[in-house]
Design a protein around this motif. Structure first.
Motif, PDB file in Angstrom:
ATOM      1  N   UNK A 120      -2.932 -38.388  75.310  1.00 43.97           N
ATOM      2  CA  UNK A 120      -4.175 -38.687  76.004  1.00 43.97           C
ATOM      3  C   UNK A 120      -4.985 -37.414  76.197  1.00 43.97           C
ATOM      4  N   UNK A 121      -6.164 -37.545  76.778  1.00 42.36           N
ATOM      5  CA  UNK A 121      -6.968 -36.371  77.097  1.00 42.36           C
ATOM      6  C   UNK A 121      -6.249 -35.531  78.146  1.00 42.36           C
ATOM      7  N   UNK A 122      -6.353 -34.221  78.001  1.00 41.45           N
ATOM      8  CA  UNK A 122      -5.720 -33.236  78.897  1.00 41.45           C
ATOM      9  C   UNK A 122      -4.196 -33.225  78.797  1.00 41.45           C
ATOM     10  N   UNK A 123      -3.646 -33.814  77.739  1.00 45.49           N
ATOM     11  CA  UNK A 123      -2.198 -33.740  77.532  1.00 45.49           C
ATOM     12  C   UNK A 123      -1.858 -32.498  76.717  1.00 45.49           C
ATOM     13  N   UNK A 124      -0.657 -31.956  76.941  1.00 39.53           N
ATOM     14  CA  UNK A 124      -0.235 -30.735  76.265  1.00 39.53           C
ATOM     15  C   UNK A 124       0.282 -31.030  74.866  1.00 39.53           C
ATOM     16  N   UNK A 125       0.035 -30.097  73.949  1.00 41.97           N
ATOM     17  CA  UNK A 125       0.440 -30.236  72.561  1.00 41.97           C
ATOM     18  C   UNK A 125       1.145 -28.974  72.088  1.00 41.97           C
ATOM     19  N   UNK A 126       2.089 -29.163  71.207  1.00 41.07           N
ATOM     20  CA  UNK A 126       2.786 -28.047  70.559  1.00 41.07           C
ATOM     21  C   UNK A 126       2.253 -27.925  69.139  1.00 41.07           C
ATOM     22  N   UNK A 127       1.656 -26.792  68.827  1.00 41.92           N
ATOM     23  CA  UNK A 127       1.005 -26.596  67.532  1.00 41.92           C
ATOM     24  C   UNK A 127       1.709 -25.464  66.787  1.00 41.92           C
TER      25      UNK A 127
END
Length: 214
Positions: free
Chosen positions: A198-205
């Motif tokens: 969702x919006x403002x969720x953390x991601x691992x890139x």
């Protein structure tokens, strides 16, 4: 293999060199603080642990406060560990990782948690078509799952049978997403297509690891 933590801002459109409208996702990536560097000799494997986004001290557990204090860092909301095939000598505890580790038109793998949709039936969760048309003495059967197993033999429901249940909120990785544009001043990554969460969720890139055949 390098990586960074990001936060999903939302989706928009981007026009490429040919003038075609491309759907894309905007991600705020970093700056991330390198907390701990693990080595094969000391910890049994090579990796580095990074933290992203400031967190209030009163909302941080005491055990984590000690961990942040050990590496001379302020509390962070998100901590992620990136494993390495070999030791990365250029990075050490206290370093800052920014979006400049990536290049435009580079491919990345993005991991996040998909949107939670709660308890859903078989039609939405698995794409069932329902029992069929209503007949005499039968009602409210349009979205029913139907039979889930035989009666006398085996007299049970097999494990893994597709039924109603919780949908979404699972760890999802989308591979080989293209970086369309990088904003070094605002720490933004513009990624082609959609990413999980969702919006403002953390991601691992992290950069896509490609096997090169000889």
């Amino acid at each position: 293999m390098l990586g960074i933590i990001g936060k999903k801002i939302g989706m928009t459109s981007f026009f490429d060199e040919k003038g075609l409208k491309v759907p894309c996702t905007i991600i705020v990536a970093g700056p991330c603080f390198v907390l701990q560097k693990k080595t094969l000799k000391k910890d049994g494997y090579n990796s580095y642990q990074i933290g992203f986004e400031e967190k209030k001290i009163k909302k941080t557990k005491k055990s984590l406060l000690g961990h942040f204090k050990k590496f001379k860092s302020t509390p962070k909301k998100k901590i992620v560990e990136f494993s390495l095939k070999k030791e990365l000598k250029s990075k050490k505890s206290g370093d800052i990782i920014k979006v400049d580790i990536f290049n435009e038109n580079e491919l990345v793998d993005i991991t996040g948690f998909s949107k939670g949709k709660g308890f859903q039936g078989v039609i939405k969760r698995h794409g069932f078509s329902g029992v069929g048309e209503k007949s005499h003495g039968q009602h409210n059967r349009y979205r029913a799952p139907g039979s889930i197993g035989a009666g006398s033999d085996p007299s049970r429901v097999f494990k893994g049978t597709r039924m109603a249940g919780r949908m979404g909120n699972k760890k999802v990785t989308i591979k080989k997403l293209k970086i369309l544009k990088i904003d070094l001043f605002k720490n933004l990554l513009i990624i082609k297509g959609s990413v999980p969460g969702t919006k403002n969720s953390f991601l691992k890139i992290k950069k896509t690891y490609e096997i090169k055949y000889s």
